[in-house]
Design an enzyme around this catalytic site. Sequence first.
Site, PDB file in Angstrom:
ATOM      1  N   ASP A 281       0.804  -1.216   0.000  1.00  0.00           N
ATOM      2  CA  ASP A 281       0.000   0.000   0.000  1.00  0.00           C
ATOM      3  C   ASP A 281       0.841   1.272   0.000  1.00  0.00           C
ATOM      4  O   ASP A 281       2.009   1.286   0.402  1.00  0.00           O
ATOM      5  CB  ASP A 281      -0.952   0.021   1.191  1.00  0.00           C
ATOM      6  CG  ASP A 281      -0.228  -0.108   2.530  1.00  0.00           C
ATOM      7  OD1 ASP A 281       0.740  -0.888   2.619  1.00  0.00           O
ATOM      8  OD2 ASP A 281      -0.624   0.571   3.497  1.00  0.00           O
TER       9      ASP A 281
ATOM     10  N   GLU B 166      -0.639  -1.871   5.224  1.00  0.00           N
ATOM     11  CA  GLU B 166       0.275  -1.839   6.367  1.00  0.00           C
ATOM     12  C   GLU B 166       0.229  -0.496   7.077  1.00  0.00           C
ATOM     13  O   GLU B 166       0.476  -0.423   8.280  1.00  0.00           O
ATOM     14  CB  GLU B 166       1.703  -2.133   5.897  1.00  0.00           C
ATOM     15  CG  GLU B 166       2.725  -2.274   7.031  1.00  0.00           C
ATOM     16  CD  GLU B 166       3.283  -0.942   7.535  1.00  0.00           C
ATOM     17  OE1 GLU B 166       3.627  -0.841   8.726  1.00  0.00           O
ATOM     18  OE2 GLU B 166       3.359   0.020   6.738  1.00  0.00           O
ATOM     19  N   GLU B 167      -0.094   0.567   6.342  1.00  0.00           N
ATOM     20  CA  GLU B 167      -0.002   1.926   6.880  1.00  0.00           C
ATOM     21  C   GLU B 167      -1.164   2.260   7.824  1.00  0.00           C
ATOM     22  O   GLU B 167      -2.029   3.067   7.527  1.00  0.00           O
ATOM     23  CB  GLU B 167       0.056   2.945   5.732  1.00  0.00           C
ATOM     24  CG  GLU B 167       1.307   2.857   4.876  1.00  0.00           C
ATOM     25  CD  GLU B 167       2.562   3.323   5.594  1.00  0.00           C
ATOM     26  OE1 GLU B 167       2.448   3.795   6.755  1.00  0.00           O
ATOM     27  OE2 GLU B 167       3.646   3.215   5.005  1.00  0.00           O
TER      28      GLU B 167
END
Length: 395
Positions: free
Chosen positions: A85, A142-143
Amino acid sequence: MDSAKFSAEIETHLREILPSLVETRRDLHRHPEIGFKEVRTAAIVANRLREMGLEVTEGIGGTGVVGTLRAGTGNRAIGFRADMDALAMNEATGLPHASTIPDMMHGCGHDGHTTMLLGAAEVLARNPAFSGTIHFIFQPAEEGLGGAPAMMRDGLFERFPVDAVYGLHNKPNLPEGSFNVTIGAMLAAADTFTVTFGGQGGHGGSGAYMSVDPTMAAAQFVTNLQAIVGRNISPFDQGVISVGYIGGGNYDAPNVIPSRVVIRGTVRSFSPATRDLLERRLNEVANAASSAFNTTLEVNYERLFPSLHNLPEATNKIVSALRARFGESRVDDKMVPVTGAEDFAYMLEEASGCFFFIGAGTGPTLHSDHYDFNDNLIADGVRYWVTIAQEELAA
């Protein structure tokens, strides 16, 4: 097959595909997608893996992809994970391959992580220098959105069981091409808080004394937060509390005391005991400020990612393998822990393994609008994955 000849063949193949890997990375950079919306990226990954002959499963945890490669007769299985991402931010690099999507940018290098793992899959598919199973895990979100636990809730390790799982992340301002790790706590637990003080608004000039002013409570709360780390955490431990948002009132009405002020921020820690203490003290400081100024209070404290801990046995084994491959000076196993967070920590709670940084050299930091992944890292990133495959699944 002779191992030296095998390594030479892998290097020859890697040199052949390196230009296309660089172009893949830059294509991903031009077309960033934020968490759980990595539709184009996931399709590219899945198609490439199928072209290599891997078994491909899509839609895990939303847009996650797993490619499975088997070779030899070994019965061990390992997982290699890369995040896909981008960030919700505008790019200011001015590069030819800069983002073409407004308000989205690969500001953390996940385009490079995805490319390096695709390169490793291609090299190992053509040169299966291992005996066992490798699951190539391409993770969404992931962010801060929890793509790792989303994949795990979708049965990641039940459907693709592993004996160990490994991760890699680039890090600017570490020596270019170095590999860096810490045994034990390496990345922090990350929590988010939202504190809302409510009062009775009024005229900031003639009616201030008749109001219940939530800005006073908010100001005291923000100031006293910093005393928690300074006075409640041992100097031999670590904790961080930062306020990232304060909202209240109307910009065009500075003479009006607002009836509501919202404060949001982040909390980082390494040990479970410190995490518990920071949450408890934040609530106490908020209650004290609210009581002092007679406001209402709402506190929402959300625990996001646990601290990432590298297991000693798995980490030492990979450190030794990387030193044999790259040389002693390029592998640092005593890196200072970082108060950034990684949801790969959830995977390490379920399986053995470890997480490394690859140094990106000098340049803009991660999450900067001037950041760009260093393409010089791609070849060594592929070698990192191949080295682990050969160490864990020796043919």
